[in-house]
Design a protein around this motif. Sequence first.
Motif, short mmCIF file in Angstrom:
data_model
loop_
_atom_site.label_atom_id
_atom_site.label_comp_id
_atom_site.label_asym_id
_atom_site.label_seq_id
_atom_site.Cartn_x
_atom_site.Cartn_y
_atom_site.Cartn_z
N TYR A 274 -7.47 -6.48 0.91
CA TYR A 274 -8.27 -6.04 2.04
C TYR A 274 -8.58 -7.28 2.86
CZ TYR A 274 -11.06 -7.05 -2.08
OH TYR A 274 -11.52 -7.61 -3.25
N ARG A 351 -12.10 -2.36 -2.39
CA ARG A 351 -10.93 -1.53 -2.11
C ARG A 351 -11.35 -0.13 -1.64
NH1 ARG A 351 -6.13 -3.79 -4.75
NH2 ARG A 351 -6.74 -5.75 -5.74
N ASP A 354 -13.05 -0.44 1.89
CA ASP A 354 -12.02 -0.74 2.88
C ASP A 354 -11.24 0.52 3.26
OD1 ASP A 354 -10.33 -2.74 4.39
OD2 ASP A 354 -8.80 -1.90 3.06
N ALA A 355 -10.94 1.34 2.25
CA ALA A 355 -10.22 2.59 2.53
C ALA A 355 -11.06 3.52 3.40
CB ALA A 355 -9.84 3.28 1.22
N ARG A 358 -11.55 1.51 7.15
CA ARG A 358 -10.32 1.36 7.94
C ARG A 358 -9.42 2.60 7.88
NH1 ARG A 358 -6.47 -2.96 7.19
NH2 ARG A 358 -6.83 -2.92 4.94
N THR A 360 -7.39 3.69 5.37
CA THR A 360 -6.06 3.28 4.93
C THR A 360 -5.39 4.27 3.97
OG1 THR A 360 -7.09 1.97 3.17
CG2 THR A 360 -6.59 0.83 5.24
N GLU A 362 -3.72 7.73 3.26
CA GLU A 362 -3.08 8.78 4.06
C GLU A 362 -3.44 10.18 3.55
OE1 GLU A 362 1.08 8.11 4.36
OE2 GLU A 362 0.86 6.03 5.04
#
Length: 367
Positions: A274, A351, A354-355, A358, A360, A362
């Motif tokens: 990250y 982690r 951050d997901a 941002r 991240t 899908e």
Amino acid sequence: MSDRFRIESHKLIYHPRWVSDYVDGHADWASGKNIPPLYVEISPTGACNHRCTFCAVDYIGYQTRSIPETTLIATLTSMGQIGVKSVMFAGEGEPLLYKGIDKAVAAAVAAGIDVAFTTNGVPITSRFIENSLPHTTWIKVSINAGNAKTYAAVHRAPERDFERVMDNLSACVAAKRKNGLKTVIGAQSLLLPENVDEMPTLARRCQEIGLDYLVVKPYSQHGSSHTRIYENIDYAAYASLEAELAACTTDGQFQVIYRGQSMSKYEETMETRYPKCLATPFAWAHIMANGAVFSCSAYLDDPRFVLGNINDASFAEIWVSEARKRNLAFVQNELDIRECRRNCRMDEVNRYLDALVRGTIEHVNFI
């Protein structure tokens, strides 16, 4: 290998209100300053009875300073008032050498805070077992060998301490069973070249004593540590150990938690992680034995991360201070996480955050 305690993962997902407040307010000081840390590490004393070869905080110098008892009790009360959920007594020294530890545990519980310990286990006393163990959520003892000789070499301590720790753990388990305590009693070992062949022996000993788990985890080089003898360990060479240790796990009773995921992450580059630390200065904090409050335990004594001192102000005041505001701006805009310790305590939390921040992951709507 199963991990019912989620030691290899994180538990932030079980605090949805905090996560929601964080996502909404982490980038805005007016909102973010009031988001309390869920977890705080406390070093009640800087003194330690061992000089472990791997000690990450050897650079601090094992100073025999301690937090005044009245200050620590007031601090725990202040933490509870703003919403801190848990404290772990550990840090730069051995927490059970702190004379007022039983009173500190009582104060934390009275403030609505869960209590845990990471200790070398030698100073566990019958008084602690009687007064504090019943109010402790978990206690984890650092045992970095499977026999007294290796233990003495790695811990740089008398060989007799090995059996003393085993006796103390047996006494803790006996008290737990006698009194029906919910306290989780475990052990941990860094996987080092000196002890790798002894891990199955240590696991069997922990199982015989009646511990709930043994964690076998990788060494992580601290940027400020004097010791450098383990910084180039190649954990790929020990991969077969995981299967051997799995045979020591007893369903529903004793677990060996081999942190293979953490070992594999040790070789990751920043590009696969990250871009910045999102956990600091929000999810946690660390209080040193001199009372200084730091936003990250990997940067103790680094002036960029100091938020204040509990000898001068309450924890609640420190948490909304200008110093924390400056630290937030520094972490978000200037800190290069390549400076940070690999596999830091907040890695999995970072982690996850951050997901969220941002986006991240899908296809998140396909639950």
